[in-house]
Scaffold this active site. Sequence first.
Site, PDB file in Angstrom:
ATOM      1  N   ASP A 269     -10.758  -0.479   6.734  1.00  0.00           N
ATOM      2  CA  ASP A 269     -11.101   0.467   7.686  1.00  0.00           C
ATOM      3  C   ASP A 269     -12.147  -0.114   8.615  1.00  0.00           C
ATOM      4  OD1 ASP A 269      -9.915   2.749   6.765  1.00  0.00           O
ATOM      5  OD2 ASP A 269     -11.295   3.197   5.322  1.00  0.00           O
TER       6      ASP A 269
ATOM      7  N   ASP B 192      -7.263  -0.629   0.921  1.00  0.00           N
ATOM      8  CA  ASP B 192      -7.457   0.059   2.248  1.00  0.00           C
ATOM      9  C   ASP B 192      -8.561  -0.834   3.084  1.00  0.00           C
ATOM     10  OD1 ASP B 192      -7.622   2.619   3.561  1.00  0.00           O
ATOM     11  OD2 ASP B 192      -8.873   3.445   1.980  1.00  0.00           O
TER      12      ASP B 192
ATOM     13  N   ARG C 227       0.880  -1.096   0.128  1.00  0.00           N
ATOM     14  CA  ARG C 227       0.071  -0.056  -0.007  1.00  0.00           C
ATOM     15  C   ARG C 227       0.932   1.282  -0.071  1.00  0.00           C
ATOM     16  NH1 ARG C 227      -4.858   2.527   3.327  1.00  0.00           N
ATOM     17  NH2 ARG C 227      -4.343   4.579   2.663  1.00  0.00           N
TER      18      ARG C 227
ATOM     19  N   ARG D  17      -5.519   3.807  -4.427  1.00  0.00           N
ATOM     20  CA  ARG D  17      -4.890   3.041  -3.525  1.00  0.00           C
ATOM     21  C   ARG D  17      -4.935   1.407  -3.705  1.00  0.00           C
ATOM     22  NH1 ARG D  17      -7.186   5.810   1.209  1.00  0.00           N
ATOM     23  NH2 ARG D  17      -6.471   7.563  -0.278  1.00  0.00           N
TER      24      ARG D  17
HETATM   25  N1  ROI Z   1     -14.119   5.999  -3.338  1.00  0.00           N
HETATM   26  C1  ROI Z   1     -14.614   5.026  -3.531  1.00  0.00           C
HETATM   27  N2  ROI Z   1     -15.611   4.991  -4.620  1.00  0.00           N
HETATM   28  N3  ROI Z   1     -14.284   3.805  -2.746  1.00  0.00           N
HETATM   29  C2  ROI Z   1     -13.224   3.958  -1.820  1.00  0.00           C
HETATM   30  O1  ROI Z   1     -13.087   2.949  -1.027  1.00  0.00           O
HETATM   31  C3  ROI Z   1     -12.651   5.199  -1.582  1.00  0.00           C
HETATM   32  N4  ROI Z   1     -11.602   5.319  -0.762  1.00  0.00           N
HETATM   33  C4  ROI Z   1     -11.009   6.448  -0.520  1.00  0.00           C
HETATM   34  C5  ROI Z   1     -11.348   7.711  -1.245  1.00  0.00           C
HETATM   35  C6  ROI Z   1     -10.060   8.230  -1.769  1.00  0.00           C
HETATM   36  C7  ROI Z   1     -11.975   8.718  -0.241  1.00  0.00           C
HETATM   37  N5  ROI Z   1     -12.517   7.554  -2.369  1.00  0.00           N
HETATM   38  C8  ROI Z   1     -13.019   6.298  -2.421  1.00  0.00           C
HETATM   39  O2  ROI Z   1     -10.113   6.431   0.444  1.00  0.00           O
END
Ligand code: ROI
Length: 162
Positions: free
Chosen positions: A98, A96, A84, A93
């Site tokens: 979370d 991710d 990452r 990215r």
């Molecule tokens: N936009 C979408 N559609 N999905 C994501 O997981 C995602 N993650 C992010 C940001 C850049 C805010 N935009 C995203 O971190």
Amino acid sequence: MSTRCYVALGSNLQQPNLQLDFAIKAMSGLDATRLISQSSYYRSRPMGPQDQPDYLNAVAELETGLEAEALLDRLQAIEMEQGRERTRHWGPRTLDLDILLFGDEVIDSERLKVPHPGLFQRNFVLYPLHEIRPGLIFPDGQSLAELIENCPADGLARMESE
Ligand code: ROI
């Protein structure tokens, strides 16, 4: 003691479907942790800068004996394993992960905010969560069903699983 928690997955680089497969497998293998369910994968338009590929998003439900910050450490290790990089704010990215919810805990530390502050407005989080846990009530008493009613599914497409 174990805690039911929900993790959001997102990727828009390096074969996002493989990134999500890898993350699901890696989370299932964490110590003191078991995968309870996972949503379908959803293709979503980027939130933030538009000059980046579409994302693939999903939500996983875990049961874990870990504390929230220990789980965060493990999730960050999985992200790092996938190489990452964060090149720019709200940029693309590889992977991710979370923590959206951790039981009924409300956490507001330097490293971790739970419920995840972005959760309530993001259709790419709410819809996959609703798929696996339609009756979910948030720690503040809000219902997921009600949030969904006010959150258009614009730009979101559920992928058929193979
Ligand atoms: N936009 C979408 N559609 N999905 C994501 O997981 C995602 N993650 C992010 C940001 C850049 C805010 N935009 C995203 O971190």
